[in-house]
Write a protein that holds these residues in place. Structure first.
Motif, mmCIF file in Angstrom:
data_model
loop_
_atom_site.group_PDB
_atom_site.id
_atom_site.type_symbol
_atom_site.label_atom_id
_atom_site.label_comp_id
_atom_site.label_asym_id
_atom_site.label_seq_id
_atom_site.Cartn_x
_atom_site.Cartn_y
_atom_site.Cartn_z
ATOM 1 N N MET A 47 0.836 -1.207 0.000
ATOM 2 C CA MET A 47 0.000 0.000 0.000
ATOM 3 C C MET A 47 0.871 1.256 0.000
ATOM 4 S SD MET A 47 -3.062 -1.018 2.653
ATOM 5 C CE MET A 47 -3.746 0.654 2.641
ATOM 6 N N THR A 48 1.929 1.250 0.803
ATOM 7 C CA THR A 48 2.825 2.406 0.875
ATOM 8 C C THR A 48 3.467 2.667 -0.482
ATOM 9 O OG1 THR A 48 3.244 1.924 3.205
ATOM 10 C CG2 THR A 48 4.799 3.392 2.102
ATOM 11 N N VAL A 50 2.249 1.712 -3.499
ATOM 12 C CA VAL A 50 1.223 2.078 -4.488
ATOM 13 C C VAL A 50 0.623 3.459 -4.222
ATOM 14 C CG1 VAL A 50 -1.077 1.421 -5.330
ATOM 15 C CG2 VAL A 50 0.683 -0.314 -5.054
ATOM 16 N N LEU A 51 0.528 3.834 -2.949
ATOM 17 C CA LEU A 51 -0.095 5.114 -2.579
ATOM 18 C C LEU A 51 0.936 6.216 -2.319
ATOM 19 C CD1 LEU A 51 -2.869 3.702 -0.202
ATOM 20 C CD2 LEU A 51 -3.101 4.372 -2.615
ATOM 21 N N GLU A 53 2.239 8.433 -4.080
ATOM 22 C CA GLU A 53 1.946 9.751 -4.660
ATOM 23 C C GLU A 53 1.066 10.618 -3.762
ATOM 24 O OE1 GLU A 53 -1.284 9.452 -7.980
ATOM 25 O OE2 GLU A 53 -0.349 7.477 -7.814
ATOM 26 N N TYR A 54 0.418 10.007 -2.752
ATOM 27 C CA TYR A 54 -0.444 10.753 -1.836
ATOM 28 C C TYR A 54 0.264 11.145 -0.548
ATOM 29 C CZ TYR A 54 -3.773 8.920 -5.142
ATOM 30 O OH TYR A 54 -4.419 8.593 -6.313
ATOM 31 N N ILE A 136 -1.110 4.631 6.915
ATOM 32 C CA ILE A 136 -1.349 3.450 6.081
ATOM 33 C C ILE A 136 -1.740 2.275 6.980
ATOM 34 C CG2 ILE A 136 -0.289 1.798 4.484
ATOM 35 C CD1 ILE A 136 -0.868 4.570 3.226
ATOM 36 N N GLN A 140 -5.459 0.385 6.280
ATOM 37 C CA GLN A 140 -5.580 -1.006 5.825
ATOM 38 C C GLN A 140 -6.723 -1.756 6.512
ATOM 39 O OE1 GLN A 140 -4.520 -4.041 7.503
ATOM 40 N NE2 GLN A 140 -4.067 -5.435 5.825
ATOM 41 N N ALA A 174 -1.626 11.667 6.354
ATOM 42 C CA ALA A 174 -1.851 11.426 4.920
ATOM 43 C C ALA A 174 -3.060 12.239 4.483
ATOM 44 C CB ALA A 174 -2.072 9.935 4.661
ATOM 45 N N GLU A 176 -4.064 13.789 1.926
ATOM 46 C CA GLU A 176 -4.707 13.543 0.628
ATOM 47 C C GLU A 176 -5.565 12.277 0.648
ATOM 48 O OE1 GLU A 176 -2.672 14.161 -3.081
ATOM 49 O OE2 GLU A 176 -1.113 15.327 -2.072
ATOM 50 N N LEU A 177 -5.328 11.405 1.633
ATOM 51 C CA LEU A 177 -6.126 10.179 1.755
ATOM 52 C C LEU A 177 -7.292 10.339 2.730
ATOM 53 C CD1 LEU A 177 -3.241 7.546 1.732
ATOM 54 C CD2 LEU A 177 -4.821 8.115 -0.137
#
Length: 196
Positions: A47-48, A50-51, A53-54, A136, A140, A174, A176-177
């Protein structure tokens, strides 16, 4: 083996295999069984990646991946403490500190010290990198409960307020998430996965 350094490294590698035996409350997204802590750590690392960019600009993604990979190694000794178990948190810090001393102490000093510093940084959440990694770690299981129609939330009668409190650090770690987190929580309430 005659090389003491290699002996220590292999002993550590063998020891951390025990993380596969530590079961978490979270069930897999297909609801077939409970997740173990090693699977959880791998999922967080992916996840870290893949994500990334956020992540806030000052986050070191490689360091965050390292943190999520090692953050639960202490559960080999300390066990997994369910995030909504208030009584289980009473001695969690002490249990995990003792575990960190033993587990990271298996390694040759420079490596063990480096991993311990990563773990301490993650636990303190005082850096942007640690706050992103910890975010993250919170997102999850949120996704797992959402995908399993309430999963452990229903099992333990968890409310929207409890989840919002648990997820609150994501807004800073985070940002943006954060809209995704709120959307998942509100949809979960609307669908009856969480009590209002």
């Amino acid at each position: 083996m005659t090389n003491q350094r290699l002996q220590q490294q292999i002993a550590f590698v063998i020891e951390i295999d025990r993380l596969k035996q530590v079961l978490r409350q979270t069930v897999l997204m297909d609801a077939s069984r409970r997740e173990n802590s090693a699977e959880h750590s791998w999922h967080l690392a992916m996840m870290t990646l893949v994500l990334a960019e956020y992540a806030p600009a000052e986050v070191d993604i490689q360091r965050a991946i390292h943190q999520v990979l090692i953050h639960d190694l202490v559960e080999i000794d300390a066990g997994d403490t369910f995030c909504y178990d208030a009584a289980g948190h009473d001695d969690k810090v002490e249990r995990e500190q003792r575990a960190a001393e033993r587990i990271f102490g298996l390694l040759p000093a420079p490596i063990g010290q480096d991993l311990r510093q990563l773990w301490d940084e993650f636990e303190a959440q005082a850096t942007p990198t640690a706050r992103f990694a910890a975010s993250i770690d919170r997102i999850q299981p949120l996704l797992h409960n959402w995908q399993t129609q309430g999963g452990t939330w229903k099992q333990h009668s968890i409310s929207r307020a409890q989840v919002m409190q648990r997820m609150a650090p994501v807004e800073k770690g985070a940002p943006e998430l954060w809209p995704l987190v709120v959307e998942v929580i509100e949809e979960s309430v609307a669908k009856g996965y969480l009590t209002a």
